[in-house]
Design an enzyme around this catalytic site. Sequence first.
Site, mmCIF file in Angstrom:
data_model
loop_
_atom_site.group_PDB
_atom_site.id
_atom_site.type_symbol
_atom_site.label_atom_id
_atom_site.label_comp_id
_atom_site.label_asym_id
_atom_site.label_seq_id
_atom_site.Cartn_x
_atom_site.Cartn_y
_atom_site.Cartn_z
ATOM 1 N N ASP A 1 0.423 -1.248 0.449
ATOM 2 C CA ASP A 1 -0.009 0.088 0.372
ATOM 3 C C ASP A 1 0.457 1.423 -0.314
ATOM 4 O OD1 ASP A 1 -3.276 0.929 1.052
ATOM 5 O OD2 ASP A 1 -1.695 2.175 0.926
ATOM 6 N N THR B 1 -11.308 3.088 -7.627
ATOM 7 C CA THR B 1 -11.698 3.931 -8.527
ATOM 8 C C THR B 1 -12.822 4.613 -9.254
ATOM 9 O OG1 THR B 1 -12.817 1.871 -8.360
ATOM 10 C CG2 THR B 1 -11.046 1.513 -10.599
ATOM 11 N N CYS C 1 -18.959 2.643 -4.038
ATOM 12 C CA CYS C 1 -19.850 1.551 -4.872
ATOM 13 C C CYS C 1 -21.059 1.930 -6.169
ATOM 14 C CB CYS C 1 -19.687 0.095 -4.652
ATOM 15 S SG CYS C 1 -18.586 -1.068 -4.163
HETATM 16 N N1 LIG Z 1 -15.882 -0.867 -0.446
HETATM 17 C C1 LIG Z 1 -16.384 -2.356 -0.704
HETATM 18 O O1 LIG Z 1 -16.801 -2.826 -0.659
HETATM 19 C C2 LIG Z 1 -15.517 -2.395 -2.369
HETATM 20 C C3 LIG Z 1 -16.457 -3.605 -2.540
HETATM 21 C C4 LIG Z 1 -16.039 -4.373 -3.449
HETATM 22 C C5 LIG Z 1 -15.524 -3.663 -4.944
HETATM 23 N N2 LIG Z 1 -14.792 -2.425 -4.721
HETATM 24 C C6 LIG Z 1 -13.950 -2.153 -5.520
HETATM 25 O O2 LIG Z 1 -12.506 -2.147 -4.917
HETATM 26 C C7 LIG Z 1 -11.323 -1.442 -5.440
HETATM 27 C C8 LIG Z 1 -10.780 -0.858 -4.184
HETATM 28 O O3 LIG Z 1 -12.025 -0.463 -3.428
HETATM 29 P P1 LIG Z 1 -12.220 -0.743 -1.591
HETATM 30 O O4 LIG Z 1 -13.674 -0.158 -1.187
HETATM 31 O O5 LIG Z 1 -10.723 -1.443 -1.007
HETATM 32 O O6 LIG Z 1 -10.698 0.822 -1.730
HETATM 33 P P2 LIG Z 1 -9.799 1.398 0.018
HETATM 34 O O7 LIG Z 1 -10.175 2.735 -0.366
HETATM 35 O O8 LIG Z 1 -10.570 1.276 1.101
HETATM 36 O O9 LIG Z 1 -8.118 0.789 -0.181
HETATM 37 C C9 LIG Z 1 -7.579 1.063 -1.690
HETATM 38 C C10 LIG Z 1 -6.178 0.881 -0.828
HETATM 39 O O10 LIG Z 1 -5.128 1.215 -1.785
HETATM 40 C C11 LIG Z 1 -4.128 2.571 -1.379
HETATM 41 N N3 LIG Z 1 -3.794 2.470 -2.522
HETATM 42 C C12 LIG Z 1 -4.396 3.395 -3.568
HETATM 43 N N4 LIG Z 1 -3.262 3.364 -4.647
HETATM 44 C C13 LIG Z 1 -2.512 2.243 -4.435
HETATM 45 C C14 LIG Z 1 -1.324 2.380 -5.144
HETATM 46 N N5 LIG Z 1 -1.298 3.042 -6.138
HETATM 47 N N6 LIG Z 1 -0.585 1.322 -4.391
HETATM 48 C C15 LIG Z 1 -0.891 0.746 -3.767
HETATM 49 N N7 LIG Z 1 -1.751 1.201 -2.919
HETATM 50 C C16 LIG Z 1 -2.476 2.028 -3.342
HETATM 51 C C17 LIG Z 1 -5.124 3.111 -1.089
HETATM 52 O O11 LIG Z 1 -3.914 3.669 -0.033
HETATM 53 C C18 LIG Z 1 -6.322 2.309 0.058
HETATM 54 O O12 LIG Z 1 -5.701 1.608 1.285
HETATM 55 C C19 LIG Z 1 -12.053 0.051 -5.986
HETATM 56 O O13 LIG Z 1 -12.292 -0.505 -7.548
HETATM 57 C C20 LIG Z 1 -13.406 -0.671 -5.583
HETATM 58 O O14 LIG Z 1 -14.595 0.004 -6.043
HETATM 59 C C21 LIG Z 1 -14.788 -1.820 -3.228
#
Ligand SMILES: NC(=O)c1ccc[n+]([C@@H]2O[C@H](COP(=O)([O-])OP(=O)(O)OC[C@H]3O[C@@H](n4cnc5c(N)ncnc54)[C@H](O)[C@@H]3O)[C@@H](O)[C@H]2O)c1
Length: 406
Positions: free
Chosen positions: A29, A83, A257
């Site tokens: 991360d 995203t 989302c």
């Molecule tokens: N949160 C949900 O309920 C959920 C459910 C299904 C799908 N998603 C999808 O999953 C993906 C991630 O969502 P999330 O909720 O886990 O996001 P989040 O913000 O909770 O976590 C993302 C993490 O990625 C890190 N990050 C950002 N850019 C980075 C990089 N270039 N290299 C390394 N780390 C990096 C950030 O510091 C953060 O800790 C998105 O596309 C989202 O749409 C999320």
Amino acid sequence: MKVAIIGQGYVGLTISAFAGEHFEVVGFDNNSKIVDQLNKGISHIEGVESSTLQNWIKAGRYRATNHGSEIADVDLVVIAVPTPLTKDRKPDLAYIESACKTIGENVKKSLLIINESTSYPGTLRNYIKPAIERHSNSSIEHLYSISPERVDPGRSDYNQKNTPRLFAGLTPEASVRTRAFYSKFCDELIEVSSPEVAEAAKLFENTFRQVNIALVNEFAQIAHSLGISVYETLDAANTKPYGFMKFSPSAGVGGHCIPVDPTYLAVVAEEHGAPATFIRRANEVNAEMSKYVVDRIEADNEGNLVGKSVLVVGVAYKPNVADVRETAAGPVIDQLRKRGAVVSWHDDTVGMWRGEISAPLSGADIAVVVTKHDAVKEHDIFSSAPYVFDTTGSFRKENLSFVRNF
Ligand SMILES: NC(=O)c1ccc[n+]([C@@H]2O[C@H](COP(=O)([O-])OP(=O)(O)OC[C@H]3O[C@@H](n4cnc5c(N)ncnc54)[C@H](O)[C@@H]3O)[C@@H](O)[C@H]2O)c1
């Protein structure tokens, strides 16, 4: 097998916790504070126990890092980065681009790269693969697949193990290896014919929710104008054993989302000359709910909110999580302030937000419940103000004269 998971947020850390039982996991991360905390065995995500992380750390099966060099020798990479939408509400693939750069510049051998981030159909084939190839300074050929994430943070009945998982590889070998990876910790894997189908299915799942939420939000306004209870009407409709699925009205939609993913589908549809009218209108209806809620509160309070102290109860986007991304509480607070109300908010699960801290649950003229966490006691909400507008439907059966709802 050694696995790198890029992004240690809601999705990436959840996967790390499950994968840690079977593989050595490197959680990459780029936020060093998150990395430090994780290496101390402290989870920042609901549903991932700190004790699980500590177990994996002790067993040498988990460590977090923000150094790209630490993913050089892994056997598989999962991408789980945000995203979001840009300011003009277009898909923002900047985090994906940066994850591809980390992978391209650091991975030194051919391996399987799985994308779990939500994006439009064609992202794996036309964006991720070329971006990784562009950033890598060798001619290594990787395998690529998509497995869209379905995690619902804070939910206990469905998790990584018992939620069926879609996947598709760009090549048959990528599909075979993707199945082998997830089958270690997921009971049901469903392979679809192309990555584009898997990517589109994920977007359609969330669009289905977004459109139905907008429909019920509009219906709440219709029911009120007719002088009938939206909740009683929905309960009545829900007695039909087929062809109906109940959604509940709210002050709007929040989270990473539902307010975001459908727009990925709309943008790609319009680029291909196809209409996305439901998605566009649903976004508008959901966004207008904050104004509708505040109109109702204003009408109930002599048509004037100037100088009234209003306490917004619950600012997380849904119960029992601390996530405030795109929360409906934001526009509700903005509307109230625009009309001259003196607004504070109470949410000890969130604690601090927009540079403000959670206020005590007491002493207001008006309370507006936007999100009801289980830990917040009903009777504390009722004693916080002489007028309560509840957008969550939590107190509708209690028939209290000072509690209003849709
Ligand atoms: N949160 C949900 O309920 C959920 C459910 C299904 C799908 N998603 C999808 O999953 C993906 C991630 O969502 P999330 O909720 O886990 O996001 P989040 O913000 O909770 O976590 C993302 C993490 O990625 C890190 N990050 C950002 N850019 C980075 C990089 N270039 N290299 C390394 N780390 C990096 C950030 O510091 C953060 O800790 C998105 O596309 C989202 O749409 C999320």
